[in-house]
Write an enzyme that holds these catalytic residues in place. Structure first.
Site, PDB file in Angstrom:
ATOM      1  N   CYS A 115       0.828  -1.007  -0.028  1.00  0.00           N
ATOM      2  CA  CYS A 115      -0.072   0.079   0.039  1.00  0.00           C
ATOM      3  C   CYS A 115       0.909   1.381  -0.008  1.00  0.00           C
ATOM      4  CB  CYS A 115      -0.915  -0.106   1.134  1.00  0.00           C
ATOM      5  SG  CYS A 115      -2.038  -1.307   1.183  1.00  0.00           S
ATOM      6  N   HIS A 263      -3.907   6.893   1.262  1.00  0.00           N
ATOM      7  CA  HIS A 263      -3.916   5.711   0.641  1.00  0.00           C
ATOM      8  C   HIS A 263      -5.578   5.116   0.925  1.00  0.00           C
ATOM      9  CE1 HIS A 263      -4.085   1.731  -0.231  1.00  0.00           C
ATOM     10  NE2 HIS A 263      -4.275   1.033   1.044  1.00  0.00           N
ATOM     11  N   ASN A 293     -10.100  -0.866  -2.359  1.00  0.00           N
ATOM     12  CA  ASN A 293      -8.664  -0.586  -1.989  1.00  0.00           C
ATOM     13  C   ASN A 293      -7.798  -1.071  -2.954  1.00  0.00           C
ATOM     14  OD1 ASN A 293      -5.967  -0.950  -0.935  1.00  0.00           O
ATOM     15  ND2 ASN A 293      -6.596  -1.277   1.177  1.00  0.00           N
TER      16      ASN A 293
HETATM   17  O1  UT7 Z   1      -4.315  -1.183   2.690  1.00  0.00           O
HETATM   18  C1  UT7 Z   1      -3.793  -2.036   3.661  1.00  0.00           C
HETATM   19  C2  UT7 Z   1      -4.238  -1.403   4.899  1.00  0.00           C
HETATM   20  N1  UT7 Z   1      -5.394  -2.106   5.219  1.00  0.00           N
HETATM   21  C3  UT7 Z   1      -6.347  -1.672   6.222  1.00  0.00           C
HETATM   22  O2  UT7 Z   1      -6.077  -0.652   6.692  1.00  0.00           O
HETATM   23  C4  UT7 Z   1      -7.488  -2.337   6.504  1.00  0.00           C
HETATM   24  C5  UT7 Z   1      -7.777  -2.329   8.179  1.00  0.00           C
HETATM   25  N2  UT7 Z   1      -8.797  -3.113   8.535  1.00  0.00           N
HETATM   26  C6  UT7 Z   1     -10.096  -2.664   8.234  1.00  0.00           C
HETATM   27  O3  UT7 Z   1     -10.239  -1.994   7.453  1.00  0.00           O
HETATM   28  C7  UT7 Z   1     -11.211  -3.481   9.159  1.00  0.00           C
HETATM   29  O4  UT7 Z   1     -10.538  -4.210  10.079  1.00  0.00           O
HETATM   30  C8  UT7 Z   1     -11.999  -4.676   8.211  1.00  0.00           C
HETATM   31  C9  UT7 Z   1     -12.963  -3.852   7.192  1.00  0.00           C
HETATM   32  C10 UT7 Z   1     -10.933  -5.391   7.350  1.00  0.00           C
HETATM   33  C11 UT7 Z   1     -12.925  -5.588   8.990  1.00  0.00           C
HETATM   34  O5  UT7 Z   1     -13.524  -4.744   9.831  1.00  0.00           O
HETATM   35  P1  UT7 Z   1     -13.952  -4.926  11.241  1.00  0.00           P
HETATM   36  O6  UT7 Z   1     -14.781  -3.920  11.660  1.00  0.00           O
HETATM   37  O7  UT7 Z   1     -12.521  -5.131  11.950  1.00  0.00           O
HETATM   38  O8  UT7 Z   1     -14.500  -6.357  11.389  1.00  0.00           O
HETATM   39  P2  UT7 Z   1     -13.927  -7.743  11.777  1.00  0.00           P
HETATM   40  O9  UT7 Z   1     -12.926  -8.410  10.976  1.00  0.00           O
HETATM   41  O10 UT7 Z   1     -13.813  -7.683  13.316  1.00  0.00           O
HETATM   42  O11 UT7 Z   1     -15.255  -9.029  11.940  1.00  0.00           O
HETATM   43  C12 UT7 Z   1     -16.446  -8.508  12.355  1.00  0.00           C
HETATM   44  C13 UT7 Z   1     -17.636  -9.518  12.259  1.00  0.00           C
HETATM   45  C14 UT7 Z   1     -17.094 -10.855  12.249  1.00  0.00           C
HETATM   46  O12 UT7 Z   1     -18.133 -11.596  12.532  1.00  0.00           O
HETATM   47  P3  UT7 Z   1     -18.155 -11.992  14.126  1.00  0.00           P
HETATM   48  O13 UT7 Z   1     -17.066 -12.780  14.295  1.00  0.00           O
HETATM   49  O14 UT7 Z   1     -18.485 -10.965  14.908  1.00  0.00           O
HETATM   50  O15 UT7 Z   1     -19.448 -12.879  14.149  1.00  0.00           O
HETATM   51  C15 UT7 Z   1     -16.607 -11.188  10.777  1.00  0.00           C
HETATM   52  O16 UT7 Z   1     -16.886 -12.798  10.490  1.00  0.00           O
HETATM   53  O17 UT7 Z   1     -17.774  -9.153  10.759  1.00  0.00           O
HETATM   54  C16 UT7 Z   1     -17.537 -10.331   9.965  1.00  0.00           C
HETATM   55  N3  UT7 Z   1     -17.281 -10.345   8.844  1.00  0.00           N
HETATM   56  C17 UT7 Z   1     -18.182  -9.910   7.749  1.00  0.00           C
HETATM   57  N4  UT7 Z   1     -19.552  -9.971   7.440  1.00  0.00           N
HETATM   58  C18 UT7 Z   1     -20.201  -9.667   6.517  1.00  0.00           C
HETATM   59  C19 UT7 Z   1     -16.139 -10.204   8.147  1.00  0.00           C
HETATM   60  N5  UT7 Z   1     -16.179  -9.858   6.907  1.00  0.00           N
HETATM   61  C20 UT7 Z   1     -17.304  -9.804   6.560  1.00  0.00           C
HETATM   62  C21 UT7 Z   1     -18.241  -9.379   5.154  1.00  0.00           C
HETATM   63  N6  UT7 Z   1     -19.518  -9.530   5.195  1.00  0.00           N
HETATM   64  N7  UT7 Z   1     -17.341  -9.066   4.185  1.00  0.00           N
END
Ligand code: UT7
Length: 336
Positions: A115, A263, A293
Site C-alpha cells: 500500500c 491511501h 482498496n
Molecule cells: O490497505 C492496507 C491496509 N489495510 C487496512 O488498513 C485495513 C484495516 N482494517 C479494516 O479496514 C477492518 O478491520 C476490516 C474492514 C477489514 C474489517 O472490519 P472490522 O470491523 O475490523 O470487522 P472484523 O474483522 O472484526 O469482523 C467483524 C464481524 C465478524 O463476525 P463475528 O465474528 O463478529 O460474528 C466477521 O466474521 O464481521 C464478519 N465479517 C463479515 N460480515 C459480512 C467479516 N467480513 C465480512 C463481510 N461481510 N465481508
C-alpha cells in the site's frame, strides 16, 4: 541538487464494475456490512478475456501520464513500478511496461512495498532526479487483486475490500526550487510483517507442498491474510505520524494543507485522520467508494482524479500518505 515535479498523471481501471450486491450473490456478505465498515460501494475487477493484467493496466495509465507530461516515451530515463500483484514472480512488471511502450533499453525497477508502494516509488524517482542522474522518471502503481482473492465466505473479510486498477505519474526535473516534491518520508516495521501477508506460493512453500498440506482446501496459505483490527489501529497511528513528520520537515502546519490524498485503505481510516487533523471535506480526497482498496494504485488513481476535477491546482500544498503491509508507511509533501 535538482528539483522534481509531477508533470503528468494518468489512471486506468477495468470497465467491469462489481457492486456489493454482486459479491453477496457469491459469498455470505451484504451491502450494509461492507458500506458501514469500509465505505466501499463498488470496485472494478478485470474480466477474463479483457486483456488486462497488472502490467497492461500500468502501461495504459502510463501512456496517459506521458501524453499529459508533453514528453515522448523515448524521453523516459527510468521506470519505477510498484505492485504486490505482479503478472509473474519474475520478471517484474517494470520491464514488461518498458517493452509494451517500446522504450529502447531504459532501466526498470520493481518496488514491493504494497500500500505504500507508490509513495516509495515516487521517493525513489525523486532521489534519482534530485541527484541529476535522470530527468524523466515514469512511476506506476498497478494491481490485479481480483486474480488472487478468495471469493468464498471464508475469504470475505479481505476479498470485499480490494479492487483492480492502475495509476501513473511522470516525474520530471524542474528549475523551481520551492515547487514540486518538497520531501518524502519512508518507514517500515518488519516485526508486524505477517499481520498482512500472502505466504505462498513462495520459495519456502511451493504449490505441490501447499496442496499436500491442505488436501481439504482449508487454511489455504495462497490467499492474503489480514489481521484487520490490528492493521486498522496501526494505520491510524502511522498515518498521523507520517503526515506530521512531512509537515514539520518543511516548516508547515496542518492549516497549510490544500489537499490530503490518503491511501484508500478504508473510508473509516480516512475519516478518522480528517477528524483528527480537523480538515474539511474539500481538503481530503476519497474515491474508495467506487474502487475499493487498490493498494499501490490507490494514491495515483486518487491524485489523477483530484487533478482532473480541478481539486489540485498550481501552488496547492498536496500531501500523500500511505500505510500497509510490511508494515510500511510513507508520506510525500508536494507543492503543485
Ligand atoms: O490497505 C492496507 C491496509 N489495510 C487496512 O488498513 C485495513 C484495516 N482494517 C479494516 O479496514 C477492518 O478491520 C476490516 C474492514 C477489514 C474489517 O472490519 P472490522 O470491523 O475490523 O470487522 P472484523 O474483522 O472484526 O469482523 C467483524 C464481524 C465478524 O463476525 P463475528 O465474528 O463478529 O460474528 C466477521 O466474521 O464481521 C464478519 N465479517 C463479515 N460480515 C459480512 C467479516 N467480513 C465480512 C463481510 N461481510 N465481508
Amino acid at each position: 541538487m535538482y528539483q522534481s515535479k509531477i508533470a503528468g498523471l494518468g489512471k486506468y481501471v477495468p470497465e467491469n464494475v462489481v457492486t456489493n450486491d454482486d459479491l453477496s450473490k457469491i459469498m455470505d456478505t451484504n451491502d450494509e456490512w461492507i458500506t458501514e465498515r469500509t465505505g466501499i460501494k463498488e470496485r472494478r475487477h478485470i474480466k477474463k478475456g479483457d486483456g488486462n493484467t497488472t502490467a497492461v493496466m500500468g502501461m495504459k495509465a502510463a501512456k496517459i501520464a506521458i501524453e499529459r507530461a508533453g514528453i515522448s516515451k523515448d524521453d523516459i530515463d527510468l521506470i519505477v513500478f510498484a505492485t504486490l500483484s505482479p503478472d509473474y514472480y519474475f520478471p517484474g512488471c517494470g520491464v514488461q511496461v518498458q517493452e509494451m511502450l517500446d522504450i529502447d533499453t531504459c532501466p526498470a525497477i520493481d518496488v514491493r512495498n504494497q500500500c505504500s508502494g507508490f509513495v516509495y516509488a515516487l521517493s525513489i524517482a525523486d532521489q534519482f532526479i534530485k541527484t541529476g542522474m535522470y530527468k524523466n522518471v515514469l512511476v506506476i502503481g498497478s494491481e490485479n487483486h481480483s486474480g488472487g482473492l478468495d471469493f468464498t465466505t471464508r475469504g470475505r473479510s479481505v476479498s470485499v475490500i480490494f479492487g483492480d486498477g492502475a495509476g501513473a505519474a511522470v516525474l520530471t526535473r524542474s528549475d523551481h526550487v520551492s515547487q514540486g516534491i518538497l520531501s518524502t518520508h519512508l518507514h517500515s516495521e518488519g516485526k508486524h510483517a505477517m499481520e498482512l501477508s500472502l505466504k505462498g506460493p513462495s520459495t519456502m512453500h511451493w504449490v505441490p507442498e501447499i496442496i499436500k498440506e491442505n488436501p481439504q482446501g482449508d487454511d489455504i496459505p495462497y490467499y492474503p491474510y489480514m489481521n484487520g483490527q490490528f492493521v486498522f489501529k496501526n494505520a491510524v497511528q502511522r498515518f498521523s505520524e507520517v503526515i506530521n513528520e512531512g509537515l514539520e520537515a518543511n516548516g508547515l502546519e496542518v492549516k497549510d494543507i490544500d489537499m490530503l490524498i490518503p491511501h484508500q485503505a478504508n473510508l473509516r481510516i480516512s475519516q478518522f485522520i480528517q477528524k483528527k487533523f480537523r480538515l474539511s471535506d474539500d481538503q481530503v480526497y476519497n474515491n474508495i467508494q467506487r474502487y475499493g482498496n487498490t493498494t499501490a494504485a490507490s494514491i495515483p488513481i486518487a491524485l489523477t482524479e483530484a487533478w482532473e476535477e480541478g481539486k489540485v491546482k498550481e501552488e496547492d500544498l498536496v500531501v500523500l500518505a500511505a500505510f500497509g503491509s510490511g508494515f510500511t508507511w510513507a508520506s510525500a509533501i508536494i507543492k503543485w
